[in-house]
Design a protein around this motif. Structure first.
Motif, mmCIF file in Angstrom:
data_model
loop_
_atom_site.group_PDB
_atom_site.id
_atom_site.type_symbol
_atom_site.label_atom_id
_atom_site.label_comp_id
_atom_site.label_asym_id
_atom_site.label_seq_id
_atom_site.Cartn_x
_atom_site.Cartn_y
_atom_site.Cartn_z
ATOM 1 N N LEU A 1 0.829 -1.205 0.000
ATOM 2 C CA LEU A 1 0.000 0.000 0.000
ATOM 3 C C LEU A 1 0.866 1.258 0.000
ATOM 4 O O LEU A 1 0.578 2.225 -0.710
ATOM 5 N N ALA A 2 1.945 1.240 0.779
ATOM 6 C CA ALA A 2 2.844 2.388 0.823
ATOM 7 C C ALA A 2 3.507 2.605 -0.527
ATOM 8 O O ALA A 2 3.662 3.741 -0.981
ATOM 9 N N CYS A 3 3.893 1.530 -1.190
ATOM 10 C CA CYS A 3 4.512 1.628 -2.509
ATOM 11 C C CYS A 3 3.529 2.226 -3.514
ATOM 12 O O CYS A 3 3.889 3.120 -4.285
ATOM 13 N N ASP A 4 2.305 1.751 -3.494
ATOM 14 C CA ASP A 4 1.281 2.265 -4.411
ATOM 15 C C ASP A 4 0.986 3.740 -4.157
ATOM 16 O O ASP A 4 0.617 4.468 -5.072
ATOM 17 N N ALA A 5 1.163 4.193 -2.915
ATOM 18 C CA ALA A 5 0.878 5.582 -2.559
ATOM 19 C C ALA A 5 2.121 6.467 -2.681
ATOM 20 O O ALA A 5 2.101 7.630 -2.300
ATOM 21 N N ASP A 6 3.218 5.923 -3.207
ATOM 22 C CA ASP A 6 4.484 6.655 -3.340
ATOM 23 C C ASP A 6 5.003 7.166 -2.001
ATOM 24 O O ASP A 6 5.588 8.247 -1.912
ATOM 25 N N VAL A 7 4.788 6.400 -0.943
ATOM 26 C CA VAL A 7 5.341 6.728 0.360
ATOM 27 C C VAL A 7 6.792 6.273 0.364
ATOM 28 O O VAL A 7 7.102 5.151 -0.020
ATOM 29 N N ILE A 8 7.691 7.154 0.773
ATOM 30 C CA ILE A 8 9.111 6.829 0.804
ATOM 31 C C ILE A 8 9.478 6.454 2.231
ATOM 32 O O ILE A 8 9.328 7.260 3.156
ATOM 33 N N PRO A 9 9.982 5.229 2.448
ATOM 34 C CA PRO A 9 10.355 4.830 3.799
ATOM 35 C C PRO A 9 11.631 5.537 4.242
ATOM 36 O O PRO A 9 12.489 5.869 3.435
ATOM 37 N N ALA A 10 11.750 5.767 5.537
ATOM 38 C CA ALA A 10 12.967 6.321 6.115
ATOM 39 C C ALA A 10 13.353 5.470 7.309
ATOM 40 O O ALA A 10 12.523 5.203 8.175
ATOM 41 N N VAL A 11 14.605 5.039 7.353
ATOM 42 C CA VAL A 11 15.123 4.264 8.475
ATOM 43 C C VAL A 11 16.021 5.185 9.277
ATOM 44 O O VAL A 11 16.928 5.812 8.736
ATOM 45 N N GLN B 1 19.100 9.997 13.291
ATOM 46 C CA GLN B 1 19.793 10.299 12.048
ATOM 47 C C GLN B 1 19.272 9.392 10.944
ATOM 48 O O GLN B 1 19.052 8.199 11.163
ATOM 49 N N VAL B 2 19.072 9.941 9.773
ATOM 50 C CA VAL B 2 18.550 9.167 8.649
ATOM 51 C C VAL B 2 19.635 8.230 8.117
ATOM 52 O O VAL B 2 20.734 8.665 7.788
ATOM 53 N N LEU B 3 19.312 6.933 8.053
ATOM 54 C CA LEU B 3 20.226 5.941 7.492
ATOM 55 C C LEU B 3 19.776 5.470 6.123
ATOM 56 O O LEU B 3 20.586 5.026 5.322
ATOM 57 N N ASP B 4 18.488 5.551 5.850
ATOM 58 C CA ASP B 4 17.968 5.099 4.559
ATOM 59 C C ASP B 4 16.763 5.949 4.204
ATOM 60 O O ASP B 4 15.843 6.086 5.000
ATOM 61 N N LEU B 5 16.775 6.515 2.999
ATOM 62 C CA LEU B 5 15.672 7.352 2.555
ATOM 63 C C LEU B 5 14.860 6.703 1.445
ATOM 64 O O LEU B 5 14.190 7.371 0.685
ATOM 65 N N GLY B 6 14.930 5.424 1.318
ATOM 66 C CA GLY B 6 14.195 4.755 0.261
ATOM 67 C C GLY B 6 14.940 4.815 -1.053
ATOM 68 O O GLY B 6 16.116 5.144 -1.107
ATOM 69 N N ARG B 7 14.287 4.513 -2.139
ATOM 70 C CA ARG B 7 14.951 4.379 -3.427
ATOM 71 C C ARG B 7 14.939 5.630 -4.290
ATOM 72 O O ARG B 7 15.522 5.638 -5.351
ATOM 73 N N ALA C 1 27.641 5.649 8.861
ATOM 74 C CA ALA C 1 27.259 4.275 9.224
ATOM 75 C C ALA C 1 27.959 3.261 8.315
ATOM 76 O O ALA C 1 28.415 2.218 8.780
ATOM 77 N N LEU C 2 28.054 3.560 7.019
ATOM 78 C CA LEU C 2 28.745 2.653 6.100
ATOM 79 C C LEU C 2 30.233 2.592 6.414
ATOM 80 O O LEU C 2 30.852 1.524 6.321
ATOM 81 N N GLY C 3 30.822 3.718 6.794
ATOM 82 C CA GLY C 3 32.235 3.726 7.170
ATOM 83 C C GLY C 3 32.501 2.873 8.389
ATOM 84 O O GLY C 3 33.498 2.145 8.455
#
Length: 61
Positions: free
Chosen positions: A15-25, A31-37, A49-51
């Motif tokens: 449902l989130a994908c269909d609604a163009d909701v961008i996940p954030a981890v 601190q934002v680690l992932d902002l979706g695609r 974090a990657l370092g």
């Protein structure tokens, strides 16, 4: 759902994908680690974090 019906995590993701909701981890400090695609570049917190995860080595295949 508005009706009080519970849905599975998979259904919520679809449902989130269909609604163009961008996940954030976020990490423990918010601190934002992932902002979706839709984001191409890594924010400073994600590079940090990657370092920590990768050290000084390149992990590119």
């Amino acid at each position: 759902m508005d009706s009080g019906e519970q849905i599975s995590a998979e259904t919520a993701r679809l449902l989130a994908c269909d609604a163009d909701v961008i996940p954030a981890v976020l990490d423990g400090k918010g601190q934002v680690l992932d902002l979706g695609r839709t984001t191409r570049f890594f924010p400073a917190a994600q590079r940090h974090a990657l370092g920590i995860r990768d050290g000084m080595e390149c992990n590119f295949p």
